[in-house]
Design a protein around this motif. Structure first.
Motif, PDB file in Angstrom:
ATOM      1  N   THR A  37      -4.797  -0.552  -2.172  1.00 43.81           N
ATOM      2  CA  THR A  37      -3.278  -0.815  -2.434  1.00 43.81           C
ATOM      3  C   THR A  37      -3.002  -1.868  -3.275  1.00 43.81           C
ATOM      4  OG1 THR A  37      -3.282  -2.591  -0.754  1.00 43.81           O
ATOM      5  CG2 THR A  37      -2.865  -0.368   0.294  1.00 43.81           C
TER       6      THR A  37
ATOM      7  N   LEU B  37       2.129   0.179   2.305  1.00 46.62           N
ATOM      8  CA  LEU B  37       1.649  -0.307   1.238  1.00 46.62           C
ATOM      9  C   LEU B  37       1.358  -1.767   1.205  1.00 46.62           C
ATOM     10  CD1 LEU B  37       2.751   2.109  -1.550  1.00 46.62           C
ATOM     11  CD2 LEU B  37       0.399   2.263  -0.471  1.00 46.62           C
TER      12      LEU B  37
ATOM     13  N   VAL C  14      -4.791   5.437   2.554  1.00 44.42           N
ATOM     14  CA  VAL C  14      -3.703   4.600   3.230  1.00 44.42           C
ATOM     15  C   VAL C  14      -2.910   5.582   4.036  1.00 44.42           C
ATOM     16  CG1 VAL C  14      -1.937   2.868   2.634  1.00 44.42           C
ATOM     17  CG2 VAL C  14      -3.845   3.340   0.975  1.00 44.42           C
TER      18      VAL C  14
ATOM     19  N   THR D 136      -7.015  -2.943   1.247  1.00 49.45           N
ATOM     20  CA  THR D 136      -6.471  -3.569   0.040  1.00 49.45           C
ATOM     21  C   THR D 136      -7.011  -3.231  -1.149  1.00 49.45           C
ATOM     22  OG1 THR D 136      -7.613  -5.501   0.332  1.00 49.45           O
ATOM     23  CG2 THR D 136      -5.414  -5.679   1.207  1.00 49.45           C
TER      24      THR D 136
END
Length: 525
Positions: free
Chosen positions: A128, A111, A160, A125
């Protein structure tokens, strides 16, 4: 005889040969023909569907989408809300392909890592950054905290991939081409990679789930439609994605081929550069420079929207593999607005252009990939003809997806046809990625090639993402979709259908999210 005639005759002969063959006996190997090449083997470098599709074979996520885009367990066998901003995940006993255990430390690392990767063309991102705190409770338990209530965390986490900290720490993305860092907990493990050609994988004996169906999986990158289908017909590959539309009926009618179909959540749309005072790719009707950017005027954007006959594209070019829309998500997803329907009105389009001061029209270069979407170059040509009829004299610049991606990130287009799958199965996915201009610290707007900016839209979307009540959140997302439509932030065209074909003896499980992988194909029982 013309070249196209020769191709047709050879294609027909190939179908006849395959139709005469008996059902094959199956080895424990699978070769799949993909319609677009992967651009990386680093599962966290470039957020593009073909990369995700390849990575899915070798890596896992905490939770994942099933074929109907419903969230189901993956590496996390269970989860719970501790409070409105804290989620706790229990990891199942799992190992990476090198035999090391998957731990909460690997989850935290995975992460954190996307934010440290330089030069990502489309960063993960966006998925995350909502996580502001990560806490390891024990080796198999991790808590993730968001700054505010965030109901889409699970959906975000389906995108992810969990990587091994030991294998990837200090490793740059370019090193993955040799297999360094390609250490995942998925059903298959890396064997070799030839850029723009193929990836070869073998069964991961450490996989936590059911035993992989195939001993060896080879993904061949075959962006040319004819070559991809010919590879299936000749036995060069065992299965393909994206059946060429001109051959769809022949493939369906071939008793020695298996077909899978499913409507996808991939929206095909146009970016229009509405944010810059001057934009490349436009000129006056007589070809002279046009300093003012016509797409800054919403009337021009509305004219483009009204000039497009989506039904004609769906029926004549897409052979039923397109579902016309003016929404940004399908009707099964949060944010869909039933009252927004496609409207084709070329005369009104001409009036709007005249009102905006373009009674003589202008010239436009429409960019498009030619190897990424179903019939992409042909659809772009059809769009060009439709726009030309209302006074926007349009030419097409169709190039490979890799070129489009590079040029688009450099801001070289005033108009480009692209596709986006709602990876979180709701309306904030396309808004956050392609339309938002604020909240950049949260990763919003990484591919806003239209330079569109409406802080009110971003505020409504942000509020939806902090609303835990499903009904209230759904209404906010509908409000956001309505803003996108009314302001023509992008020009939705249609949702693309997914198709696959395989040799007899294989069962296909179609997916809504277009993520072709070896997991979709199993030996028929």
């Amino acid at each position: 005889m013309r070249k196209t005639g020769i191709t047709t005759v050879l294609r027909a002969a190939a179908f006849a040969v395959v139709a005469s063959l008996p059902a094959a006996s199956w080895a424990a190997d699978l070769k799949i023909g993909f319609s677009a090449p992967a651009t990386t083997l680093d599962p966290q470098f470039h957020n593009a569907s073909q990369n995700i599709a390849v990575s899915r074979n070798m890596f896992d996520t905490l939770v994942q989408m099933d074929p109907d885009s419903q969230i189901v367990p993956a590496l996390a066998e269970s989860w719970r809300l501790v409070d409105d901003t804290t989620w706790e995940f229990k990891l199942r006993p799992a190992k990476f392909s090198d035999g090391s255990a998957v731990t909460a430390e690997d989850v935290v690392w995975s992460l954190d890592r996307p934010a440290t990767i330089p030069n990502s063309p489309s960063s993960f991102t966006i998925y995350t950054r909502p996580v502001v705190e990560k806490k390891i409770i024990d080796e198999q338990t991790v808590q993730l905290k968001t700054a505010a209530p965030y109901p889409l965390l699970l959906a975000d986490l389906t995108n992810v991939f969990i990587v091994s900290k030991k294998a990837t720490e200090g490793l740059t993305s370019d090193k993955f081409v040799t297999g360094q860092g390609v250490v995942g907990s998925g059903p298959y493990k890396f064997k070799s990679y030839t850029p723009d050609d193929r990836v070869i994988m073998t069964a991961n004996e450490n996989y936590w789930g059911d035993k992989p169906a195939w001993d060896t999986v080879e993904i061949r990158f075959l962006p040319n439609d004819s070559s991809r289908l010919s590879a299936l017909l000749s036995g060069e590959v065992d299965a393909i994605e994206n059946i060429p539309t001109p051959d769809l009926e022949a493939v369906k009618n071939n008793k020695n081929l298996v077909v899978g179909e499913k409507m996808s959540h991939r929206l095909i749309f146009l970016f229009l550069d509405s944010g810059r005072d001057e934009t490349p790719g436009v000129s006056a009707a007589d070809g002279s420079p046009l300093k003012a950017n016509p797409f800054k005027d919403v009337r021009v954007r509305k004219a483009v929207n009204l000039a497009i006959d989506r039904e004609a594209i769906a029926s004549r070019l897409m052979q039923g593999l397109a579902f016309p829309t003016n929404n940004i998500v399908t009707e099964t997803m949060q944010g869909y607005v039933p009252g927004i329907k496609p409207s084709y009105d070329p005369e009104q389009a001409k009036k709007l252009l005249a009102e905006a001061g373009y009674d003589k029209g202008f010239r436009l270069v429409l960019a498009s990939p030619n190897n990424r979407l179903i019939n992409d170059a042909k659809v772009a040509q059809a769009l060009a003809q439709m726009l030309t009829r209302v006074g926007i004299r349009t030419s097409v610049d169709a190039v490979p997806f890799a070129v489009i991606n590079t040029r688009g990130n450099k801001g070289e287009f005033s108009s480009v046809m692209m596709g986006w799958g709602a990876q979180t199965a709701e309306a904030s996915s396309p808004i956050r990625a392609m339309i938002a201009c604020t909240n950049k610290e949260k990763g919003w707007g990484p591919v806003n090639w239209g330079n569109y900016c409406n802080p009110n839209l971003d505020a409504v979307t942000a509020k939806a993402l902090n609303t835990m009540d499903d009904a209230a959140r759904s209404k906010l997302l509908q409000d956001a979709t309505q803003i996108v439509h009314d302001d023509v932030a992008i020009v939705p065209l249609y949702f693309q259908a997914n198709t696959w074909a395989a040799k007899p003896g294989i069962t296909i499980t179609p997916r809504m999210d277009e993520r072709t992988s070896a997991l979709m194909f199993t030996p028929a029982k």
